[in-house]
Design a protein around this motif. Structure first.
Motif, PDB file in Angstrom:
ATOM      1  N   ALA A  22       0.795  -1.269   0.099  1.00 30.48           N
ATOM      2  CA  ALA A  22       0.151  -0.006   0.109  1.00 30.48           C
ATOM      3  C   ALA A  22       0.791   1.244  -0.073  1.00 30.48           C
ATOM      4  CB  ALA A  22      -0.887  -0.064   1.025  1.00 30.48           C
ATOM      5  N   VAL A  27      -1.801   5.551  -5.602  1.00 32.59           N
ATOM      6  CA  VAL A  27      -3.263   5.700  -5.567  1.00 32.59           C
ATOM      7  C   VAL A  27      -3.512   6.910  -5.601  1.00 32.59           C
ATOM      8  CG1 VAL A  27      -3.640   3.532  -4.573  1.00 32.59           C
ATOM      9  CG2 VAL A  27      -2.799   5.305  -3.295  1.00 32.59           C
ATOM     10  N   ALA A  64     -12.679  10.187  -1.913  1.00 33.30           N
ATOM     11  CA  ALA A  64     -11.724   9.844  -3.204  1.00 33.30           C
ATOM     12  C   ALA A  64     -12.096  10.960  -4.121  1.00 33.30           C
ATOM     13  CB  ALA A  64     -12.131   8.691  -3.698  1.00 33.30           C
ATOM     14  N   HIS A  85     -18.488   2.567  -4.453  1.00 34.22           N
ATOM     15  CA  HIS A  85     -18.401   3.229  -2.965  1.00 34.22           C
ATOM     16  C   HIS A  85     -19.465   2.664  -2.083  1.00 34.22           C
ATOM     17  CE1 HIS A  85     -17.824   5.829   0.143  1.00 34.22           C
ATOM     18  NE2 HIS A  85     -18.825   6.164   0.042  1.00 34.22           N
ATOM     19  N   LEU A  91     -14.809   3.939  -0.481  1.00 37.55           N
ATOM     20  CA  LEU A  91     -13.565   4.564  -1.025  1.00 37.55           C
ATOM     21  C   LEU A  91     -12.974   5.576  -0.057  1.00 37.55           C
ATOM     22  CD1 LEU A  91     -14.582   4.824  -4.863  1.00 37.55           C
ATOM     23  CD2 LEU A  91     -13.203   2.909  -3.898  1.00 37.55           C
ATOM     24  N   ARG A  92     -11.853   5.856   0.182  1.00 38.04           N
ATOM     25  CA  ARG A  92     -11.196   6.491   0.905  1.00 38.04           C
ATOM     26  C   ARG A  92     -10.205   7.536   0.144  1.00 38.04           C
ATOM     27  NH1 ARG A  92     -11.929   2.078   3.705  1.00 38.04           N
ATOM     28  NH2 ARG A  92     -13.233   2.249   5.704  1.00 38.04           N
ATOM     29  N   GLN A  95      -7.543   6.241  -2.933  1.00 33.33           N
ATOM     30  CA  GLN A  95      -7.869   5.016  -3.334  1.00 33.33           C
ATOM     31  C   GLN A  95      -8.330   4.895  -4.755  1.00 33.33           C
ATOM     32  OE1 GLN A  95     -10.538   3.104  -0.306  1.00 33.33           O
ATOM     33  NE2 GLN A  95      -8.606   2.646   0.702  1.00 33.33           N
ATOM     34  N   SER A  97      -6.565   5.396  -8.584  1.00 34.51           N
ATOM     35  CA  SER A  97      -5.459   5.473  -9.225  1.00 34.51           C
ATOM     36  C   SER A  97      -5.700   5.753 -10.865  1.00 34.51           C
ATOM     37  CB  SER A  97      -4.471   4.324  -9.120  1.00 34.51           C
ATOM     38  OG  SER A  97      -3.483   4.125  -9.883  1.00 34.51           O
ATOM     39  N   ILE A 117      -9.527   1.401  -9.273  1.00 34.48           N
ATOM     40  CA  ILE A 117      -9.872   1.556  -7.858  1.00 34.48           C
ATOM     41  C   ILE A 117      -8.975   0.504  -7.055  1.00 34.48           C
ATOM     42  CG2 ILE A 117     -11.799   0.927  -6.111  1.00 34.48           C
ATOM     43  CD1 ILE A 117     -13.720   1.658  -7.884  1.00 34.48           C
ATOM     44  N   ARG A 118      -8.333   0.906  -5.927  1.00 37.76           N
ATOM     45  CA  ARG A 118      -7.315   0.020  -5.175  1.00 37.76           C
ATOM     46  C   ARG A 118      -6.599  -0.813  -6.022  1.00 37.76           C
ATOM     47  NH1 ARG A 118      -8.507  -0.469   0.338  1.00 37.76           N
ATOM     48  NH2 ARG A 118      -6.607  -1.539   0.293  1.00 37.76           N
ATOM     49  N   ASP A 120      -3.741  -1.757  -5.210  1.00 37.45           N
ATOM     50  CA  ASP A 120      -3.167  -2.537  -4.142  1.00 37.45           C
ATOM     51  C   ASP A 120      -4.059  -3.994  -3.780  1.00 37.45           C
ATOM     52  OD1 ASP A 120      -5.101  -1.080  -2.781  1.00 37.45           O
ATOM     53  OD2 ASP A 120      -4.093  -0.930  -1.123  1.00 37.45           O
TER      54      ASP A 120
END
Length: 217
Positions: A22, A27, A64, A85, A91-92, A95, A97, A117-118, A120
Motif C-alpha cells: 500500500a 493511488v 476519493a 463506493h 472509497l477513501r 484509493q 489510481s 480502484i485500489r 493494491d
C-alpha cells in the motif's frame, strides 16, 4: 462469508501482502502521469490525451478524488465510482489510481476516461478478488450504463479488476443518452440507493451484457 468467486489470486490471499504494497502503490490522480503521456494523440479508447477539459471530481459520499473529462464522461464514470463506493467497498482518499503500467488500456487514464480502484487490493493480472454480491453489483452497474463502460476484470490479457473505462468514442450518441438518463434520475434511483442486484429483472440484462463483454474482452 463465501469466498470470492474463483480466479488466480483471491482477495484473502492477497490481503496478507497488501499492507506492505500500500505504501508503495500509486493511488490517486498524479499530474506527473499526464506530463509523461506518450507521443500518441489519443488513448486506446479513442479519446484525446492531456485535454483541457479534464478536471478533478470528488466521488460523492467518499473522500476519493478522480480526474475525468468534464461533461457526459464524468457523469457516467462518477456514477460507476459512486455505486462502487456504496455497494462494493467504501472509497477513501487516495484509493482511485490513474497511473499504470504498459498495458494499452492504461493509456485511457491520461484522457480522463478511465480509473482504477485500489490497485493494491485489485492488482493487475489477478482475478477472483470480488465476493459474489460484489461481482453482482459490478455487473449491475455495467448493465445500468448499457455497455458503454467496460470492466477490466473481463480483459483476457492483463485483467485488472479495479479498472473501469469508457468503451465508446467521442461523439457516440449512446454516451449522451446514458449520461442524460443518469443525470435525470430522481434521488430514488441515484447511486447510494439500495438495489436488489439479484432480482431477475436486473440479473437478466446484466448476464447478457457480461457474456458479450467477456467474449470481446
Amino acid at each position: 462469508m463465501n469466498e470470492p468467486s474463483g480466479g488466480t489470486l483471491g482477495r484473502r490471499s492477497f490481503l496478507s501482502v497488501a499492507g506492505g504494497l500500500a505504501a508503495a502503490a500509486s493511488v490517486g490522480f498524479a499530474p506527473a502521469a499526464l506530463a509523461a503521456a506518450p507521443a500518441a494523440s489519443t488513448s486506446a479508447n479513442g479519446w484525446p490525451l492531456r485535454h483541457k477539459d479534464i478536471a478533478q471530481f470528488k466521488v460523492e459520499g467518499s473522500g476519493a478524488v478522480v480526474a475525468l473529462r468534464s461533461g457526459d464522461v464524468a457523469t457516467v464514470l462518477l456514477h460507476v465510482a459512486r455505486r462502487f463506493h456504496y455497494e462494493v467497498a467504501p472509497l477513501r482518499p487516495g484509493q482511485i489510481s490513474q497511473t499504470g503500467g504498459s498495458a494499452p488500456f492504461e493509456s485511457n487514464y491520461l484522457s480522463g476516461t478511465a480509473f482504477a480502484i485500489r490497485p493494491d487490493l485489485y492488482p493487475a493480472g489477478a482475478k477472483g478478488n470480488f465476493f459474489p454480491h460484489e461481482l453482482a453489483a459490478v455487473r449491475d452497474v455495467l448493465a445500468e450504463c448499457e455497455g458503454i463502460v467496460r470492466w477490466g476484470g473481463d480483459f483476457k490479457k492483463s485483467p485488472k479488476e479495479g479498472h473501469f473505462q469508457l468503451d465508446v468514442k467521442p461523439g457516440d450518441i449512446k454516451l449522451v443518452r446514458v449520461a442524460r438518463k443518469i443525470a435525470q434520475w430522481s434521488p430514488g434511483k441515484a447511486a447510494g440507493t439500495p438495489r436488489d442486484v439479484f432480482d431477475e429483472s436486473r440479473r437478466r440484462p446484466a448476464k447478457v451484457l457480461a457474456e458479450r463483454q467477456i467474449a470481446t474482452g
